[in-house]
Design a protein around this motif. Structure first.
Motif, PDB file in Angstrom:
ATOM      1  N   GLY A  93      -1.362  -1.097   5.066  1.00 57.55           N
ATOM      2  CA  GLY A  93      -1.954  -1.737   3.905  1.00 57.55           C
ATOM      3  C   GLY A  93      -3.447  -1.911   3.982  1.00 57.55           C
ATOM      4  N   SER A  94      -3.958  -2.610   2.967  1.00 52.83           N
ATOM      5  CA  SER A  94      -5.380  -2.902   2.880  1.00 52.83           C
ATOM      6  C   SER A  94      -5.562  -4.396   2.773  1.00 52.83           C
ATOM      7  CB  SER A  94      -5.989  -2.221   1.650  1.00 52.83           C
ATOM      8  OG  SER A  94      -7.286  -2.727   1.405  1.00 52.83           O
ATOM      9  N   THR A  95      -6.567  -4.926   3.445  1.00 52.52           N
ATOM     10  CA  THR A  95      -6.867  -6.355   3.353  1.00 52.52           C
ATOM     11  C   THR A  95      -7.762  -6.663   2.171  1.00 52.52           C
ATOM     12  OG1 THR A  95      -8.739  -6.059   4.836  1.00 52.52           O
ATOM     13  CG2 THR A  95      -6.635  -6.685   5.837  1.00 52.52           C
ATOM     14  N   ASP A  96      -8.190  -5.632   1.460  1.00 57.72           N
ATOM     15  CA  ASP A  96      -9.058  -5.795   0.290  1.00 57.72           C
ATOM     16  C   ASP A  96      -8.197  -6.092  -0.919  1.00 57.72           C
ATOM     17  OD1 ASP A  96     -10.801  -5.709  -1.795  1.00 57.72           O
ATOM     18  OD2 ASP A  96     -11.606  -3.712  -1.349  1.00 57.72           O
ATOM     19  N   ALA A  97      -8.164  -7.360  -1.347  1.00 55.96           N
ATOM     20  CA  ALA A  97      -7.284  -7.771  -2.434  1.00 55.96           C
ATOM     21  C   ALA A  97      -7.578  -7.035  -3.725  1.00 55.96           C
ATOM     22  CB  ALA A  97      -7.402  -9.285  -2.671  1.00 55.96           C
ATOM     23  N   SER A  98      -8.821  -6.598  -3.887  1.00 51.88           N
ATOM     24  CA  SER A  98      -9.175  -5.921  -5.131  1.00 51.88           C
ATOM     25  C   SER A  98      -8.493  -4.569  -5.249  1.00 51.88           C
ATOM     26  CB  SER A  98     -10.696  -5.724  -5.202  1.00 51.88           C
ATOM     27  OG  SER A  98     -11.137  -4.812  -4.210  1.00 51.88           O
ATOM     28  N   LEU A 153      12.870  -2.600   6.920  1.00 51.10           N
ATOM     29  CA  LEU A 153      11.975  -1.544   6.446  1.00 51.10           C
ATOM     30  C   LEU A 153      11.579  -0.629   7.597  1.00 51.10           C
ATOM     31  CD1 LEU A 153       9.565  -3.671   4.186  1.00 51.10           C
ATOM     32  CD2 LEU A 153      11.610  -2.423   3.478  1.00 51.10           C
ATOM     33  N   ASN A 154      12.372  -0.661   8.673  1.00 49.68           N
ATOM     34  CA  ASN A 154      12.024   0.088   9.877  1.00 49.68           C
ATOM     35  C   ASN A 154      11.919   1.585   9.649  1.00 49.68           C
ATOM     36  OD1 ASN A 154      11.864  -2.220  11.389  1.00 49.68           O
ATOM     37  ND2 ASN A 154      13.948  -2.075  12.206  1.00 49.68           N
ATOM     38  N   SER A 155      12.584   2.071   8.623  1.00 51.27           N
ATOM     39  CA  SER A 155      12.524   3.505   8.349  1.00 51.27           C
ATOM     40  C   SER A 155      11.100   3.953   8.006  1.00 51.27           C
ATOM     41  CB  SER A 155      13.479   3.878   7.208  1.00 51.27           C
ATOM     42  OG  SER A 155      13.093   3.216   6.005  1.00 51.27           O
ATOM     43  N   LEU A 156      10.252   2.998   7.625  1.00 52.61           N
ATOM     44  CA  LEU A 156       8.884   3.335   7.236  1.00 52.61           C
ATOM     45  C   LEU A 156       7.937   3.448   8.434  1.00 52.61           C
ATOM     46  CD1 LEU A 156       8.383   1.145   4.041  1.00 52.61           C
ATOM     47  CD2 LEU A 156       9.256   3.473   4.241  1.00 52.61           C
ATOM     48  N   LEU A 157       8.410   3.083   9.624  1.00 54.48           N
ATOM     49  CA  LEU A 157       7.545   3.163  10.799  1.00 54.48           C
ATOM     50  C   LEU A 157       7.073   4.594  11.049  1.00 54.48           C
ATOM     51  CD1 LEU A 157       9.443   0.740  13.204  1.00 54.48           C
ATOM     52  CD2 LEU A 157       7.181   0.371  12.175  1.00 54.48           C
ATOM     53  N   ARG A 158       7.865   5.565  10.586  1.00 58.34           N
ATOM     54  CA  ARG A 158       7.519   6.970  10.799  1.00 58.34           C
ATOM     55  C   ARG A 158       6.734   7.568   9.632  1.00 58.34           C
ATOM     56  NH1 ARG A 158      11.418   9.813  10.139  1.00 58.34           N
ATOM     57  NH2 ARG A 158      13.025   8.359   9.443  1.00 58.34           N
ATOM     58  N   MET A 159       6.404   6.744   8.642  1.00 57.93           N
ATOM     59  CA  MET A 159       5.724   7.263   7.459  1.00 57.93           C
ATOM     60  C   MET A 159       4.337   7.781   7.824  1.00 57.93           C
ATOM     61  SD  MET A 159       5.516   5.532   3.682  1.00 57.93           S
ATOM     62  CE  MET A 159       4.548   4.124   4.185  1.00 57.93           C
ATOM     63  N   GLN A 160       4.033   8.989   7.357  1.00 55.19           N
ATOM     64  CA  GLN A 160       2.791   9.661   7.740  1.00 55.19           C
ATOM     65  C   GLN A 160       1.839   9.896   6.568  1.00 55.19           C
ATOM     66  OE1 GLN A 160       1.999  10.365  10.941  1.00 55.19           O
ATOM     67  NE2 GLN A 160       3.914   9.351  11.511  1.00 55.19           N
ATOM     68  N   SER A 161       2.096   9.275   5.427  1.00 51.01           N
ATOM     69  CA  SER A 161       1.258   9.532   4.260  1.00 51.01           C
ATOM     70  C   SER A 161      -0.189   9.138   4.542  1.00 51.01           C
ATOM     71  CB  SER A 161       1.779   8.767   3.041  1.00 51.01           C
ATOM     72  OG  SER A 161       0.949   9.022   1.921  1.00 51.01           O
ATOM     73  N   SER A 162      -1.080  10.091   4.412  1.00 54.96           N
ATOM     74  CA  SER A 162      -2.499   9.837   4.665  1.00 54.96           C
ATOM     75  C   SER A 162      -3.247   9.402   3.408  1.00 54.96           C
ATOM     76  CB  SER A 162      -3.157  11.102   5.228  1.00 54.96           C
ATOM     77  OG  SER A 162      -3.035  12.178   4.301  1.00 54.96           O
ATOM     78  N   LYS A 163      -2.541   9.326   2.287  1.00 51.99           N
ATOM     79  CA  LYS A 163      -3.178   9.031   1.007  1.00 51.99           C
ATOM     80  C   LYS A 163      -2.998   7.580   0.572  1.00 51.99           C
ATOM     81  CE  LYS A 163      -2.391  13.801  -0.510  1.00 51.99           C
ATOM     82  NZ  LYS A 163      -1.767  14.670  -1.533  1.00 51.99           N
ATOM     83  N   LEU A 164      -2.300   6.781   1.377  1.00 52.15           N
ATOM     84  CA  LEU A 164      -2.008   5.406   0.984  1.00 52.15           C
ATOM     85  C   LEU A 164      -3.278   4.591   0.771  1.00 52.15           C
ATOM     86  CD1 LEU A 164       1.044   4.252   3.126  1.00 52.15           C
ATOM     87  CD2 LEU A 164       0.879   4.270   0.641  1.00 52.15           C
ATOM     88  N   ALA A 165      -3.386   4.011  -0.420  1.00 52.19           N
ATOM     89  CA  ALA A 165      -4.496   3.106  -0.736  1.00 52.19           C
ATOM     90  C   ALA A 165      -4.026   1.663  -0.757  1.00 52.19           C
ATOM     91  CB  ALA A 165      -5.113   3.479  -2.086  1.00 52.19           C
ATOM     92  N   VAL A 166      -2.752   1.465  -1.160  1.00 51.71           N
ATOM     93  CA  VAL A 166      -2.180   0.122  -1.244  1.00 51.71           C
ATOM     94  C   VAL A 166      -0.775   0.155  -0.669  1.00 51.71           C
ATOM     95  CG1 VAL A 166      -1.327  -1.667  -2.804  1.00 51.71           C
ATOM     96  CG2 VAL A 166      -3.540  -0.617  -3.227  1.00 51.71           C
ATOM     97  N   PHE A 167      -0.482  -0.772   0.232  1.00 51.34           N
ATOM     98  CA  PHE A 167       0.873  -0.951   0.745  1.00 51.34           C
ATOM     99  C   PHE A 167       1.135  -2.441   0.856  1.00 51.34           C
ATOM    100  CE2 PHE A 167       4.152  -1.651   3.815  1.00 51.34           C
ATOM    101  CZ  PHE A 167       5.057  -0.633   3.602  1.00 51.34           C
ATOM    102  N   ASP A 168       2.145  -2.928   0.154  1.00 49.55           N
ATOM    103  CA  ASP A 168       2.516  -4.342   0.194  1.00 49.55           C
ATOM    104  C   ASP A 168       4.013  -4.456   0.404  1.00 49.55           C
ATOM    105  OD1 ASP A 168      -0.014  -5.643  -0.380  1.00 49.55           O
ATOM    106  OD2 ASP A 168       0.149  -4.806  -2.388  1.00 49.55           O
ATOM    107  N   SER A 169       4.386  -5.295   1.357  1.00 44.11           N
ATOM    108  CA  SER A 169       5.795  -5.572   1.602  1.00 44.11           C
ATOM    109  C   SER A 169       5.895  -6.985   2.170  1.00 44.11           C
ATOM    110  CB  SER A 169       6.380  -4.547   2.591  1.00 44.11           C
ATOM    111  OG  SER A 169       5.924  -4.812   3.908  1.00 44.11           O
ATOM    112  N   ASP A 170       7.094  -7.377   2.557  1.00 52.83           N
ATOM    113  CA  ASP A 170       7.279  -8.679   3.204  1.00 52.83           C
ATOM    114  C   ASP A 170       7.262  -8.543   4.722  1.00 52.83           C
ATOM    115  OD1 ASP A 170       7.554 -10.156   0.796  1.00 52.83           O
ATOM    116  OD2 ASP A 170       9.602  -9.413   0.568  1.00 52.83           O
ATOM    117  N   ASP A 171       6.932  -7.364   5.206  1.00 56.11           N
ATOM    118  CA  ASP A 171       6.840  -7.104   6.640  1.00 56.11           C
ATOM    119  C   ASP A 171       5.367  -7.045   7.022  1.00 56.11           C
ATOM    120  OD1 ASP A 171       6.607  -5.671   9.157  1.00 56.11           O
ATOM    121  OD2 ASP A 171       8.707  -5.113   8.926  1.00 56.11           O
TER     122      ASP A 171
END
Length: 294
Positions: A274-279, A248-266
């Motif tokens: 990502g967010s540590t807030d499970a809710s 998923l290294n291509s995402l290292l350059r991701m600049q989206s400032s609107k991300l509320a949730v990000f989940d992956s196996d990395d």
């Protein structure tokens, strides 16, 4: 006296005008009656008086003498959708979500050229999706999550040029992600959670410039994630976990400032984006719209 006559005349004109607009072709009425019978209308929550005019039937909207909407969200429909639905050629909204409809999709369902909304989520529909999508160029929302659909995503899905929401999560779909998806320039939500989709993603995700939600979790995707995804600046929800991505290294350059949730196996990327807030984490589409959206 003159005013009384004028008012009476106006009432008659308006009444006649309404009756003309409310009348529908025999073929459309006949299909609605067959639909009612096939989905066990006697057990619906909001039943039809089939002897009354169709304009009085719950969930049926009529404009200019044609059925334009069939909204029977959460109405205890069972049985199957009968063939021949394309006779409702002016239909713009079809919402049969949150029922217990079984059987295959009618073969002619994807011939409804004026349809803008098709919501069939939370039923027990099975079989394959029709492969020919070329006639449904007005469709903006296609939601069929939580059914029993099999086979592949239609290779011609990219013909749905106005599509904003594609949600096929929690089915049994397999095969690869069709490359034609990259033609859906208006797409805002792509949700395919919990299927059996596999292989390397060949879609240029960077062309989906309006994408806000990308949910591909719990499939069998592999290989590297396409580089173009890092350029998507409108992303708010991203869920990629439960696949076999090599990198998923291509995402290292991701600049989206609107991300509320990000989940992956990395784990590194999860901490970075990502967010540590499970809710705030949403593994599957839980935005079950109420009847106001039907």
């Amino acid at each position: 006296m003159k005013n009384v006559i004028t008012n009476t005349f106006l009432i008659l004109v308006l009444t006649c005008s309404y009756m003309i607009r409310a009348q529908i072709p025999t073929s459309e009425k006949q299909y609605l009656l067959e639909f009612n019978k096939s989905t066990v209308g006697d057990q619906w929550q909001n039943k039809w008086d089939v002897k009354a005019d169709p304009s009085t039937w719950y969930g049926v909207e009529i404009e200019d003498g044609h059925v334009t909407a069939l909204k029977l969200y959460r109405n205890n429909l069972t049985g199957a959708i009968p063939e021949g639905i394309s006779v409702l050629s002016h239909l713009q909204t079809l919402n049969l979500a949150f029922n217990v409809i079984e059987g295959n999709l009618p073969e002619d369902m994807f011939q409804l050229e004026k349809l803008t909304t098709m919501r069939l989520e939370m039923n027990k529909l099975k079989g394959n999706l029709p492969q020919d999508c070329s006639k449904m160029t007005q469709l903006e929302e296609l939601s069929m999550f939580n059914n029993l659909l099999q086979g592949t995503i239609p290779s011609g899905i990219g013909e749905l040029s106005n599509l904003k929401t594609l949600n096929l999560s929690s089915n049994y779909l397999e095969g690869s992600l069709p490359k034609s998806i990259e033609k859906l320039g208006k797409l805002e939500r792509l949700e395919l959670f919990g299927n059996k989709l596999a292989g390397t993603i060949e879609v240029d995700l960077g062309r989906l410039v309006n994408l806000k939600e990308l949910i591909l979790s719990y499939n069998q995707f592999e290989g590297d994630l396409p580089n173009g995804m890092a350029t998507l600046s409108n992303l708010e929800f991203v869920q990629l976990q439960g696949n076999d991505f090599r990198s998923l290294n291509s995402l290292l350059r991701m600049q989206s400032s609107k991300l509320a949730v990000f989940d992956s196996d990395d784990e590194f990327l999860n901490m970075k984006f990502g967010s540590t807030d499970a809710s705030r984490t949403r593994i599957v589409d839980t935005k079950y719209e109420d009847v106001k959206r039907n």
